[in-house]
Design a protein around this motif. Sequence first.
Motif, mmCIF file in Angstrom:
data_model
loop_
_atom_site.group_PDB
_atom_site.id
_atom_site.type_symbol
_atom_site.label_atom_id
_atom_site.label_comp_id
_atom_site.label_asym_id
_atom_site.label_seq_id
_atom_site.Cartn_x
_atom_site.Cartn_y
_atom_site.Cartn_z
ATOM 1 N N SER A 1 0.820 -1.211 0.000
ATOM 2 C CA SER A 1 0.000 0.000 0.000
ATOM 3 C C SER A 1 0.846 1.250 0.000
ATOM 4 C CB SER A 1 -0.886 0.018 1.244
ATOM 5 O OG SER A 1 -1.597 -1.175 1.363
ATOM 6 N N ILE A 2 1.795 1.250 0.871
ATOM 7 C CA ILE A 2 2.699 2.385 0.981
ATOM 8 C C ILE A 2 4.100 1.834 1.119
ATOM 9 C CG2 ILE A 2 1.207 4.189 1.900
ATOM 10 C CD1 ILE A 2 1.820 3.268 4.676
ATOM 11 N N GLU B 1 -5.596 3.540 -1.134
ATOM 12 C CA GLU B 1 -6.165 4.722 -0.467
ATOM 13 C C GLU B 1 -5.259 5.217 0.649
ATOM 14 O OE1 GLU B 1 -7.203 1.718 0.189
ATOM 15 O OE2 GLU B 1 -7.594 1.532 2.339
ATOM 16 N N LEU B 2 -4.348 4.366 1.095
ATOM 17 C CA LEU B 2 -3.400 4.781 2.132
ATOM 18 C C LEU B 2 -2.231 5.568 1.561
ATOM 19 C CD1 LEU B 2 -3.321 1.486 4.226
ATOM 20 C CD2 LEU B 2 -4.576 3.586 4.742
ATOM 21 N N GLY C 1 -1.229 8.565 -0.003
ATOM 22 C CA GLY C 1 -1.702 9.913 -0.310
ATOM 23 C C GLY C 1 -0.564 10.781 -0.806
ATOM 24 N N ASN C 2 0.054 11.458 0.120
ATOM 25 C CA ASN C 2 1.126 12.375 -0.266
ATOM 26 C C ASN C 2 2.191 12.350 0.811
ATOM 27 O OD1 ASN C 2 2.364 14.259 -1.915
ATOM 28 N ND2 ASN C 2 1.410 16.000 -0.877
ATOM 29 N N ASN C 3 2.618 11.109 1.144
ATOM 30 C CA ASN C 3 3.578 10.994 2.243
ATOM 31 C C ASN C 3 4.973 11.398 1.786
ATOM 32 O OD1 ASN C 3 5.248 8.598 1.490
ATOM 33 N ND2 ASN C 3 3.237 7.643 1.416
#
Lengths: 418, 418
Positions: free
Chosen positions: B158-159, B185-186, B188-190
């Motif tokens: 996911s990330i 959905e996890l 985003g904009n990390n």
Amino acid sequence: MTAASVIATYIIETSLPLARAAEVLAGEQSTGTFVRVERESDDVRARFAAQVESLEELPLTGASALPGTVGDPAARRRARLRLRFPLDNFGPSLPNLLAAVAGNLFELKELAAIRLVDLELPPAFAVRYAGPQFGVAGTRALVGRPSGAMIGTIIKPSIGLAAEDLAEVVGELAEAGIDFIKDDELQGNNPYTPLEARVKAVMPVLERYADRTGRKPMYAFNITDDIGRLEANHDLVVSHGGTCVMACINMVGLAGLEFLRTHAEVPIHGHRAMLGAIARSDQIGISFRAWQQLARLSGADHLHTNGISNKFYETDAEVLDSIAAVRTPLLGLTSTVPVLSSGQWAGLAHATYAAVGTTDLLVLSGGGIHGHPDGAAAGVASMRDAWASAERGEPVDAAYASSPALRRAAERFGPVRV
Amino acid sequence: MTAASVIATYIIETSLPLARAAEVLAGEQSTGTFVRVERESDDVRARFAAQVESLEELPLTGASALPGTVGDPAARRRARLRLRFPLDNFGPSLPNLLAAVAGNLFELKELAAIRLVDLELPPAFAVRYAGPQFGVAGTRALVGRPSGAMIGTIIKPSIGLAAEDLAEVVGELAEAGIDFIKDDELQGNNPYTPLEARVKAVMPVLERYADRTGRKPMYAFNITDDIGRLEANHDLVVSHGGTCVMACINMVGLAGLEFLRTHAEVPIHGHRAMLGAIARSDQIGISFRAWQQLARLSGADHLHTNGISNKFYETDAEVLDSIAAVRTPLLGLTSTVPVLSSGQWAGLAHATYAAVGTTDLLVLSGGGIHGHPDGAAAGVASMRDAWASAERGEPVDAAYASSPALRRAAERFGPVRV
């Protein structure tokens, strides 16, 4: 990259071993999928996985399991689970935070109950989000009420009052010494009394009153609408001398509130309509205590908490916890004003003050003011008398003896609460 | 002023006589307060009051009453209630509609259950809201897949995937003939893989593939963030040749989705994360069937419905009802693509197609593609083989016999569903 983290607290119920359920939840909301995939290295897991911070078993409540729950009902257990998420999984972005701490997890069939009940956020969120612009002090300054409970009311009937009648009601309330008046959450921008008509009917009345007395009651115009209309709605209010805008937070979204905050020149009155859909159940959703942090970061100057003896589902203990939550300092933000409403009247002042110990509150009485046997002016007087008495530390009897308006209110609304 | 109206359908449970409970709900959400007030004329009541359209008793389910419910449990009854609201109470504004049909009502202590389960909206909403800009036909045109199920996948993990690894995965998936790829959905904009880094890693790969083949797979970049950043995030994607943006609808809010729609030049992939918080309980909240209308009016080109045999709580019947709901025409809007996801793999194609009878779907397989024993390319092939076979009307056995990729998928993911 930072080592900062977010701790989310959940209530869970499950037939899995509790520790295993905690891992499922942590995995789903950070690195997981239903099979381990290529490139999902141990390093990735170590860096991004949510960690179980604590897990404390609670007694079962007897409430029904959520639909679709799997597992042996006899094995079900309830627990308070704290999960630590690396901030770098989402950065200090409230929408992306939500995807992690309150996303797909509500759909996990391993969970018979799943509620997000609290959040511990790192300072990075207060760097990115300004929070309330006016809060308690700014609102007091605008309404000219440096101490004591701020007394307000809701325009009733909720909808359908013609502009000229609205102006008349507002004039009466101003003369009665009210601090704050708000539109009902149902009064948005309907064709019968659109926002513009309300602003143009109300503000001249308040301006005339202010010219005469030096004090301008705050009117919270409900500007709730599409995001693309919020700025214009706000500007309409401000251009006519209005000092507050109201937004239904769940209708414009927390993100919509935050958007409005970046533009706002007056306090934002945050209404919580629809919150019950996520907050009421013991088995699913998001508690007020968690949600109010997001609303405050997003800029709510005023935030509805309900009041004691309200007509809705919450117990007094829950309402008092909500008021305490809003008054708990949050990352150095300006403090938000708790808004007590629903079924409020003068006879609740002593009991409320005894429980909360502050008058940094906005107390809204709809029927309790408009429905006072001697009219709205007496309704306002009853509220002000009772709150002043409570703050002076008097027993209820003293207030009752000294305030005719309170006595008359009690004839209609029942005995004063001790 | 118009005579148009909105009908909202609720499931309620109460110890009040059902007809009385219906009146309480109608009153609270239109003209009511806890006492009848001055100026609340019969004319106002007649013009603005919500009307009970129908009330049909249902069997009790045995689920626990909501917290705070009052009344004799033995007297409790359940019903389907349809209320008619005059459109003029709120006008064709989705946020203001919500305040009426889904506002404070969830907090009424007279109700042991209260769910908004359906909406019937008048054409005025489709005049004000454009709805999907691309929908089924526009998405098919952009991905170059004029018929058959559109096959997609989710980037996993996911990330945490570095930009160069992401580019490599995307290249593999493109070569495998995938139609659609989405961020989790996890994601985003990390700070580890921010949106800009993903866009700059992914789009050159897809552009090179498109230059060579004439076909550009659609990548849905998750642009979920504060409202004030959505336009810039969208523009970043489009300026690099991206053909889709993804928004977590509940994180930006329905109003945020609508705001994005007014700016969007590419399809909006609508993720439903957090929907379980309002949709899962039988006792409170808002059903998918009601919510999806709001999401479609707000402009979702793609909308997640889950798929059968998913890893979440919904039964197949509920998932199929969700897919049917999204495919039901709505006020002449362009049709939204149902997105089937969660636990999806090739072996579900025949059963899904038999139930839904269409391939106007976007079927996402995460683990089922990335975790295929022979790699992602074989995973895509298995999906495409199975869906083509289902659409041809073949029995499962025929697909199994003719597709090595499907047979290998079944070795890992279990028997093909009939």
